[in-house]
Scaffold this active site. Structure first.
Site, PDB file in Angstrom:
ATOM      1  CD  GLU A   1       2.830  70.062   0.971  1.00  0.00           C
ATOM      2  OE1 GLU A   1       2.748  71.272   1.218  1.00  0.00           O
ATOM      3  OE2 GLU A   1       3.170  69.226   1.830  1.00  0.00           O
TER       4      GLU A   1
ATOM      5  CD  GLU B   1       3.091  68.244   5.795  1.00  0.00           C
ATOM      6  OE1 GLU B   1       2.437  69.207   5.388  1.00  0.00           O
ATOM      7  OE2 GLU B   1       4.266  68.030   5.446  1.00  0.00           O
ATOM      8  CG  ASN B   2       2.407  61.803   3.417  1.00  0.00           C
ATOM      9  OD1 ASN B   2       2.087  62.631   2.590  1.00  0.00           O
ATOM     10  ND2 ASN B   2       3.575  61.169   3.392  1.00  0.00           N
TER      11      ASN B   2
ATOM     12  CD  GLU C   1       7.933  67.063   7.710  1.00  0.00           C
ATOM     13  OE1 GLU C   1       6.728  67.107   7.365  1.00  0.00           O
ATOM     14  OE2 GLU C   1       8.785  67.850   7.265  1.00  0.00           O
TER      15      GLU C   1
ATOM     16  CG  HIS D   1       3.421  69.889   9.094  1.00  0.00           C
ATOM     17  ND1 HIS D   1       2.866  71.127   8.859  1.00  0.00           N
ATOM     18  CD2 HIS D   1       4.601  69.874   8.418  1.00  0.00           C
ATOM     19  CE1 HIS D   1       3.671  71.837   8.086  1.00  0.00           C
ATOM     20  NE2 HIS D   1       4.732  71.104   7.804  1.00  0.00           N
TER      21      HIS D   1
END
Length: 881
Positions: free
Chosen positions: A128, A271-272, A305, A308
């Site tokens: 990101e 937050e993958n 996170e 998300h």
């Protein structure tokens, strides 16, 4: 390095891609200097796509190795490729086809820490906003959602651990000392959520059972030997998962949730999907190395996170202009989580302090932009306090306007309607309009208009008619690109405190729409009449900070002191004390500049000491009350012609007045052994320690010697007290033997722990005075500092530039020239970090003339560089505009 400038992306030009990517199959053959990436894209033409349209994929510093279309090597005449772009023409005529792309990248040489990089022998990704294009050519934008499968191959000796998004699949040996692992993510996601981690890390495991009975494996990966320091992070994760189910009905959707802590990371965390990557600063903690603030940050960021997963991953943003849709909403959710885990009033005060310190200056300067921008040159520069913090405040106002029931209905509808989609602010707002059956058109201006609204207030009381008349007028200052603003819908919580300290309630409110204690300001001007008021009340406005606005109301010191003593809203009680202190600090600054004596308002001293002696208040709230507005806060309120040295001297003198008057109370607090007893990272213990350290700070202004503070430092059994005592020693007695002894001892104790040494560097970087720059230069020459690590840069340079107004803003301009040199050098390695450091100069025009000219010259030197990154060029041009 990309150095192109002038490319402006505009919201009005948004256009859907001609092609949809349904599946992405990735294979990585990892090597530090020559990683081969094979990407197989399954594509479909969208209905209505332009006939014969080429497929244009973004890249960034890529080495192209090959292209196949439908499993056939592509004729070079059919494509045009550079390191930044791949354009494929003469595509198959059928709607669905495949494209295979092979690229080569060098993770160990990637100092930008964007895309795939290798640091400390660990491969890691950060995609990101536009990092995926540094891995392979792609439609690298958030509205392209695909299902990802990832195969990772590496030497087992270098990377026994191979991780990616989703659920684990096949794994095995390859025979040449290499092994492989396959991961599959069943949920369509944009490329910015892709993640890969490979290396040799230790594993901390736990589990969580969702409310529907589904078991979820929880794993945190850290450097070997640091497993025990991940215990609190794991606890915070489990509490976050339970809270999100209870509060918002959001349940986790994969078999495994992983967190990886890495030491070199540009951001706080990412937050993958299913594989969160964290700056290790926000994972690792134990009482000897982490402060109460560290524990609170770990709790909040772990939650942020994780949250998300729904607000950002399951529903993402259509384009980067909608960034606040995921970030503002998720910040609101993590704020609510922390408020429930800790003290809601104290959390709210901390939120507003942060908002006013970072977002208010942003909103009033050259970097001002709406919560949803309409244009950008470099998206990395829009991860701002406006998008995050003001974006959260907009959600909070929406909840206030709708009430808890309709707000919950609207959010539930948003989850139901847009799950699996890339949404817009308009999509979000319509859900609440439909759920509550109201129009939010005027409220939506909060997303579109930049600037902090000002509410100017006047009031008159008629004893004979027993009515209070209040005049309210809203205005919004002009900001870049927006000279004129429309009236906003501002929900203003209001209270009336009577002479006896009791809350008063009007029998009727006329002239404005109201709901409970909220006045709904919609017009530029309102004349509000409150009836049935039997005696003159003291007006309390913007209770709990119901709207992110500035209130202009001339209140006497007596009225503010009355609120500070009797206000039932804890935030507003603190705000009254803060307003009293700010008023005194500004007057003291003016006196210093005029060469006059500094006086301290007895109302301020009496109110502070009364608050300190009020046993009904929690220690953390008292600690917040004792914390004087900082030098940057005072400068913000003064607004122009700022002299940092005068502000510093004035603040020190006011603190000394308070210290002398409250010496006995402060001494009593230090004698309370509960603050220095066994450490527990809970809100109650943190509050006691905060009050203890605030009192220590006051006692250092006269009553307590450096040697006595050194004794507290030596006796400390936790990092909160130890580092707090060190800060007081170093800042108040910088040349003392005791301070020097403590600094040497601290370095010796923690020399092998970079995160703790960051505190040591930050404490020294913020020692006020003209010697600060020399001190920073000396610290840069030590082995502890590394220009390769963003945490080290932020701890030393960031603390000095943003947290030391007198040391950085030297009248001779040396501080600005130093910043100029550092930005130019750092920009070659890590443009993101360089650009964020440079934003500290956003308020340079508010300085007094000599400093202002020196700052302008330094910024001009940066601007004159011909090879600036787009990140730094964008910030420089906007600051100088």
């Amino acid at each position: 390095m990309r150095t192109e400038t002038g490319h402006v992306v505009r919201l009005e030009n948004y256009k859907q891609t001609d092609f949809e990517v349904t599946h992405v199959d990735l294979t990585f053959r990892l090597d530090p200097d020559s990683t081969i990436v094979k990407s197989r894209l399954s594509l479909k033409r969208r209905p209505g796509a332009k006939p014969g349209a080429p497929l244009v994929l973004a890249g960034d510093e890529l080495r192209f190795k090959g292209l196949r279309i439908d499993d056939v090597d592509a004729d070079p005449k059919r494509y045009k490729v550079t390191a930044q772009r791949l354009e494929i023409r003469d595509l198959p005529t059928r709607d669905a086809f495949t494209v295979d792309i092979t690229t080569e990248i060098a993770p160990s040489q990637n100092t930008k820490l964007m895309g795939l990089y290798r640091s400390n022998a660990v491969y890691c990704t950060q995609c990101e906003a536009e990092g995926f294009r540094r891995i392979t050519y792609f439609l690298d934008r958030p509205d392209v959602l695909a299902i990802y499968s990832t195969r990772i191959e590496a030497k087992r000796s270098e990377a026994p651990l191979l991780l990616s998004n989703g659920n684990p699949g096949e794994q095995g040996e390859l025979g040449d000392g290499c092994h492989y692992a396959v991961w599959h993510d069943p949920h369509p996601k944009p490329s910015y959520l892709f993640a890969l981690v490979a290396g040799d890390l230790a594993r901390v495991s736990d589990s969580f059972t969702t409310r529907s009975g589904k078991p979820v494996e929880l794993v945190i990966y850290v450097e070997h030997g640091k497993q025990a320091q991940a215990t609190y992070a794991m606890d915070a994760l489990k509490r976050s998962m339970k809270w999100d189910e209870d509060r918002f009905g959001c349940e986790y959707d994969l078999d495994i949730f992983m967190i990886v802590a890495v030491s070199d990371f540009n951001m706080g965390a990412m937050e993958n999907k299913g594989l969160n990557v964290f700056n290790d600063k926000y994972v690792l903690a134990d009482p000897e190395t982490a402060t109460d603030a560290d524990y609170a940050n770990i709790e909040a960021i772990i939650a942020h996170e994780y949250f998300h997963n729904w607000t950002g991953n399951r529903i993402t943003c259509r384009d980067w202009f909608q960034l606040c849709l995921k970030e503002g909403l998720t910040v609101y959710r993590d704020h609510e989580f922390s408020a429930d885990m800790r003290s809601r009033p104290v959390k709210r005060i901390a939120e507003v302090r942060l908002l006013k310190a970072h977002q208010f200056p942003e909103d009033s300067g050259p970097l001002a932009h709406p919560v949803r921008p309409v244009r950008y040159s470099e998206i990395n520069n829009f991860y701002t306090a406006t998008v995050y913090e003001k974006g959260s405040e907009v959600i909070r106002m929406l909840a206030t306007i709708l009430g808890p029931q309709d707000f919950k209905k609207g959010l539930d509808l948003y989850f139901q309607r847009h799950d699996g989609q890339a949404a817009t602010i308009e999509d979000f707002i319509v859900c609440f309009e439909d759920a509550a059956e109201i129009s939010l058109a005027q409220f939506s201006l909060w997303y579109h208009q930049a600037g902090t609204p000002v509410i100017t207030v006047g009031s008159t009381y008629d004893a004979k008619l027993q009515k209070l008349t209040v005049q309210l007028e809203q205005s919004i200052p002009p900001t870049p690109g927006q000279a004129k603003k429309k009236p906003m819908h501002i929900p203003l919580r209001v209270g009336l405190i009577g002479e006896n300290g009791k809350e008063m309630v009007a029998s009727a409110i006329n002239g404005i729409e109201s709901s409970g204690d909220v006045l709904h300001i919609r017009k530029r001007k309102h004349q509000v009449v409150l009836a049935g008021i039997k005696s003159r009340p003291v007006l309390s406005l913007n209770r709990s900070f119901s709207a992110p606005v500035n209130i202009h109301l001339e209140q006497s010191s007596e009225d503010l002191a009355h609120l500070a003593r009797f206000e039932t809203d804890p935030f507003s009680r603190w705000q009254a004390l803060n307003d009293l202190a700010t008023r005194d600090l500004i007057a003291a600054t003016n006196a210093v500049r005029a060469g006059d004596g500094v006086q301290c308002n007895p109302a301020l001293v009496d109110s502070l000491l009364a608050t300190l002696g009020d046993d009904r208040l929690e220690p953390a709230l008292k600690g917040q009350a004792l914390t004087m507005p900082g030098e940057s806060d005072i400068a913000r309120e003064i607004g122009s012609n700022i002299d940092p040295d005068a502000i510093h001297l004035a603040r020190e003198r006011i603190i000394t007045f308070i210290a002398e008057a409250g010496a006995d109370l402060f001494s009593a607090i230090l004698s309370d052994t509960r603050a220095t007893g066994p450490f527990m990272p809970d809100a109650q213990g943190a509050g006691r320690r905060a009050l203890y350290l605030a009192s220590l700070g006051y006692l250092s202004h006269g009553k307590m010697s450096a040697e006595e503070i050194l004794a507290i430092y030596d006796a400390a059994d936790n990092m909160t007290i130890r580092s707090g005592a060190l800060l007081v020693l170093a800042h108040e007695y910088p040349e003392s033997v005791a301070a020097k002894k403590a600094l040497v001892d601290f370095e010796s104790r923690f020399s092998d722990n970079p995160l703790v040494i960051d505190k040591w560097m930050a404490i020294q970087a913020t020692i006020p005075g003209p010697q600060s720059l020399d001190r920073v230069l000396q610290l840069m020459a030590t082995p502890h500092y590394s220009v390769e690590n963003p945490n080290r840069i932020r701890a030393l340079l960031g603390s000095f530039i943003s947290g030391n107004p007198t040391g950085f803003n030297l009248a001779d301009g040396r501080g600005y020239r130093f910043l100029c040199e550092q930005i130019i050098a750092l920009d070659q390695r890590n443009p993101q970090v360089a650009a964020r450091l440079l934003t500290a100069m956003r308020s340079w025009r508010s300085l007094e003339p000599i400093r202002r000219e020196n700052a302008r010259m330094a910024l001009g030197e940066i601007s004159a560089q011909t090879s600036l990154s787009p990140d730094v060029r964008d910030i420089t041009e906007r600051i100088l505009a």
